[in-house]
Write an enzyme that holds these catalytic residues in place. Structure first.
Site, short mmCIF file in Angstrom:
data_model
loop_
_atom_site.label_atom_id
_atom_site.label_comp_id
_atom_site.label_asym_id
_atom_site.label_seq_id
_atom_site.Cartn_x
_atom_site.Cartn_y
_atom_site.Cartn_z
N CYS A 5 -13.57 9.72 -28.26
CA CYS A 5 -14.09 8.36 -28.46
C CYS A 5 -12.93 7.44 -27.81
O CYS A 5 -11.63 7.23 -28.15
CB CYS A 5 -14.24 7.93 -29.86
SG CYS A 5 -14.49 6.12 -30.17
N CYS A 8 -11.60 4.73 -30.26
CA CYS A 8 -10.39 5.64 -31.11
C CYS A 8 -9.16 5.54 -30.56
O CYS A 8 -8.08 5.59 -31.34
CB CYS A 8 -10.95 6.82 -31.74
SG CYS A 8 -12.46 6.82 -33.00
N ASP A 31 -12.08 -7.71 -23.47
CA ASP A 31 -13.24 -6.70 -22.76
C ASP A 31 -12.79 -6.44 -21.40
O ASP A 31 -12.17 -7.67 -20.60
CB ASP A 31 -14.53 -7.29 -22.92
CG ASP A 31 -15.58 -6.50 -22.52
OD1 ASP A 31 -15.69 -5.98 -21.34
OD2 ASP A 31 -16.51 -6.05 -23.29
N GLY A 94 -27.81 -2.12 -24.90
CA GLY A 94 -26.53 -2.18 -24.06
C GLY A 94 -25.31 -1.51 -24.63
O GLY A 94 -24.27 -1.77 -24.01
N HIS A 99 -18.79 3.51 -30.90
CA HIS A 99 -17.94 3.40 -32.08
C HIS A 99 -18.30 1.85 -32.31
O HIS A 99 -18.37 0.74 -31.50
CB HIS A 99 -16.35 3.37 -31.65
CG HIS A 99 -15.27 3.02 -32.39
ND1 HIS A 99 -14.46 4.03 -32.90
CD2 HIS A 99 -14.98 1.92 -33.37
CE1 HIS A 99 -13.58 3.68 -33.69
NE2 HIS A 99 -14.13 2.18 -33.90
N HIS A 101 -18.35 -1.95 -32.64
CA HIS A 101 -17.63 -2.92 -32.08
C HIS A 101 -18.49 -4.42 -32.14
O HIS A 101 -19.56 -4.21 -32.08
CB HIS A 101 -17.24 -2.66 -30.89
CG HIS A 101 -18.00 -2.47 -29.74
ND1 HIS A 101 -18.69 -1.11 -29.80
CD2 HIS A 101 -18.61 -3.07 -28.75
CE1 HIS A 101 -19.73 -1.08 -28.68
NE2 HIS A 101 -19.72 -2.34 -28.09
#
Length: 115
Positions: A5, A8, A31, A94, A99, A101
């Site tokens: 991940c 992670c 981002d 999208g 994970h 977020h």
């Protein structure tokens, strides 16, 4: 932690990020493909694949993610003019990293409807 991940690995600092906040349970980072002047991702330490996969005992983490996003919005001085918080769930929404977020978007006018 899930070995393959991306998020992670970011939480574990195995992959670098432009981190803007960290505590024992959450981390926030810019981002890499921002769609607004402020585009921060806020993630929990615990691996949860999506918002749909949350169990009742995991719901408090949502409050922690929102509190972290609110703190960053204040720090970046976008709270007064407004900002958007977004959870994407699944490919049609999208979601590309599975994970949980939260996207914090602000610093410009955001149209409605989104997408």
């Amino acid at each position: 932690m899930v070995a393959d991940c991306l998020f992670c690995k970011i939480f574990a600092r195995e992959i670098p990020s432009r981190e803007v906040f960290r505590d024992d349970d959450t981390v926030a980072f810019d981002d890499i493909r921002p769609v607004a002047p402020t585009h921060v991702l806020v993630i929990p330490k615990e691996h949860i694949a999506s918002v749909h996969d949350l169990t009742p005992d995991q719901l408090p983490i949502v409050s922690r993610l929102i509190a972290t996003a609110n703190r960053i919005a204040d720090e970046r001085k976008i709270a007064r003019d407004g900002y958007r918080l977004v959870f994407n769930n699944g490919p049609q929404a999208g979601q590309t990293v599975y994970h949980l977020h939260l996207h914090l978007l602000g610093g410009r006018g955001l149209g409605w409807p989104p997408g």
